[in-house]
Design a protein around this motif. Structure first.
Motif, PDB file in Angstrom:
ATOM      1  N   VAL A 107       0.821  -1.210   0.000  1.00 11.92           N
ATOM      2  CA  VAL A 107       0.000   0.000   0.000  1.00 11.92           C
ATOM      3  C   VAL A 107       0.857   1.263   0.000  1.00 11.92           C
ATOM      4  O   VAL A 107       0.643   2.172  -0.820  1.00 11.92           O
ATOM      5  CB  VAL A 107      -0.969  -0.001   1.198  1.00 11.92           C
ATOM      6  N   GLY A 108       1.823   1.351   0.888  1.00 14.15           N
ATOM      7  CA  GLY A 108       2.645   2.564   0.960  1.00 14.15           C
ATOM      8  C   GLY A 108       3.442   2.821  -0.310  1.00 14.15           C
ATOM      9  O   GLY A 108       3.313   3.881  -0.933  1.00 14.15           O
ATOM     10  N   PRO A 109       4.281   1.862  -0.724  1.00 17.06           N
ATOM     11  CA  PRO A 109       5.089   2.097  -1.931  1.00 17.06           C
ATOM     12  C   PRO A 109       4.264   2.319  -3.193  1.00 17.06           C
ATOM     13  O   PRO A 109       4.568   3.210  -3.996  1.00 17.06           O
ATOM     14  CB  PRO A 109       5.924   0.815  -2.031  1.00 17.06           C
ATOM     15  N   GLN A 113       3.865   5.863  -5.316  1.00 10.66           N
ATOM     16  CA  GLN A 113       4.212   6.038  -6.720  1.00 10.66           C
ATOM     17  C   GLN A 113       3.020   6.591  -7.514  1.00 10.66           C
ATOM     18  O   GLN A 113       3.195   7.397  -8.440  1.00 10.66           O
ATOM     19  CB  GLN A 113       4.663   4.709  -7.319  1.00 10.66           C
ATOM     20  N   THR A 114       1.816   6.164  -7.155  1.00 11.86           N
ATOM     21  CA  THR A 114       0.629   6.698  -7.813  1.00 11.86           C
ATOM     22  C   THR A 114       0.535   8.202  -7.607  1.00 11.86           C
ATOM     23  O   THR A 114       0.288   8.968  -8.555  1.00 11.86           O
ATOM     24  CB  THR A 114      -0.640   6.008  -7.279  1.00 11.86           C
ATOM     25  N   GLU A 135      -2.480  -0.646 -10.156  1.00  8.07           N
ATOM     26  CA  GLU A 135      -2.035  -1.407  -8.989  1.00  8.07           C
ATOM     27  C   GLU A 135      -2.708  -0.889  -7.728  1.00  8.07           C
ATOM     28  O   GLU A 135      -3.075  -1.671  -6.833  1.00  8.07           O
ATOM     29  CB  GLU A 135      -0.513  -1.333  -8.859  1.00  8.07           C
ATOM     30  N   THR A 136      -2.900   0.419  -7.647  1.00 10.37           N
ATOM     31  CA  THR A 136      -3.618   0.994  -6.504  1.00 10.37           C
ATOM     32  C   THR A 136      -5.042   0.453  -6.444  1.00 10.37           C
ATOM     33  O   THR A 136      -5.524   0.042  -5.377  1.00 10.37           O
ATOM     34  CB  THR A 136      -3.635   2.527  -6.610  1.00 10.37           C
ATOM     35  N   TRP A 168      -3.024   6.275   4.327  1.00 12.06           N
ATOM     36  CA  TRP A 168      -2.702   6.202   2.907  1.00 12.06           C
ATOM     37  C   TRP A 168      -3.938   6.328   2.021  1.00 12.06           C
ATOM     38  O   TRP A 168      -3.827   6.672   0.838  1.00 12.06           O
ATOM     39  CB  TRP A 168      -1.967   4.902   2.603  1.00 12.06           C
ATOM     40  N   LEU A 169      -5.118   6.076   2.560  1.00 13.01           N
ATOM     41  CA  LEU A 169      -6.339   6.134   1.759  1.00 13.01           C
ATOM     42  C   LEU A 169      -7.014   7.498   1.823  1.00 13.01           C
ATOM     43  O   LEU A 169      -8.000   7.723   1.111  1.00 13.01           O
ATOM     44  CB  LEU A 169      -7.323   5.049   2.212  1.00 13.01           C
TER      45      LEU A 169
END
Length: 230
Positions: A107-109, A113-114, A135-136, A168-169
């Motif tokens: 989730v973090g990486p 990147q997104t 991917e997200t 992260w969300l």
């Protein structure tokens, strides 16, 4: 007393929320990553990877001061220190740990990147935008399916896995997410966001956060400064 060196980013919010949930006294030292303060020698002494957050606890496991970097390690340390938000039984504890690793390694990486390619990159690279946005969305789907049968990410109880993932969300719009596709995850998200300790945690340093618009901040975060040997 715990001193947390931090900035209002998802990784910083993880630790702010955990401290609030545990009811531990703490003080915050802002590390303005847009101004390059993460490269200061005194900060590198406690965070050699020049990333926030990091903590110093004057009352470490042996009664002596201890410093820690890496947000996942800090969550585990605070859970161990307080006996909160990490189950005691092996089966339940490992259920939480696997989802904590899911956040740290996925989730973090990937969401990071997104953000970079959708919002911050100086040029729009269609391949990168599509790759990381897709991917997200896949990761959101993994969490949505998990929450179809569980109240919280790792099972029946709120834990450090929920604390790690939630911040992260919060930028779902920048990630190209439509909540209508992930109803179970949205229900969970709203439940976590309503917790008083979470609200206090995400408010920490919130007034210091600025949009990354100037060249100095871009250089500190994304330029050659990041790659200098120290």
């Amino acid at each position: 007393m715990i001193t947390v060196y931090s900035w209002p980013t998802p990784n910083g919010h993880k630790v702010h929320i955990m401290l609030e949930e545990c009811g531990l006294p703490y003080e915050v030292v802002p590390v303005d990553i847009g101004a390059g303060e993460q490269f200061a020698p005194e900060f590198l002494q406690i965070s050699p990877n020049n990333k926030i957050p990091a903590i110093v606890d004057t009352d470490g496991p042996d009664g002596k001061p201890v410093s820690l970097f890496e947000s996942g390690a800090i969550l585990l340390y605070l859970a161990g220190k307080t006996g909160k938000l990490l189950p005691k039984t092996d089966r339940q504890r490992y259920a939480v740990l696997q989802w904590l690793m899911f956040q740290m390694g996925g989730v973090g990486p990937m969401l990071g990147q997104t953000h970079h390619f959708r919002v911050y990159a100086p040029e729009k690279v269609e391949y990168a935008i599509n790759r990381y946005t897709n991917e997200t969305r896949r990761l959101y789907g993994v969490m949505d399916r998990q929450l179809a049968d569980h109240a919280y990410i790792a099972g029946r109880s709120y834990s450090i896995a929920d604390i790690a993932i939630f911040p992260w969300l919060r930028s779902w719009q920048n990630q190209g997410i439509d909540w209508a596709e992930f109803p179970q995850l949205k229900t969970w998200f709203d439940r976590i966001a309503a917790r008083p300790a979470v609200q206090r945690g995400v408010a920490v340093l919130a007034d210091r956060r600025k949009p990354i618009t100037d060249d100095k901040a871009r250089e500190a975060l994304f330029g050659a400064t990041q790659y200098q040997r120290r």
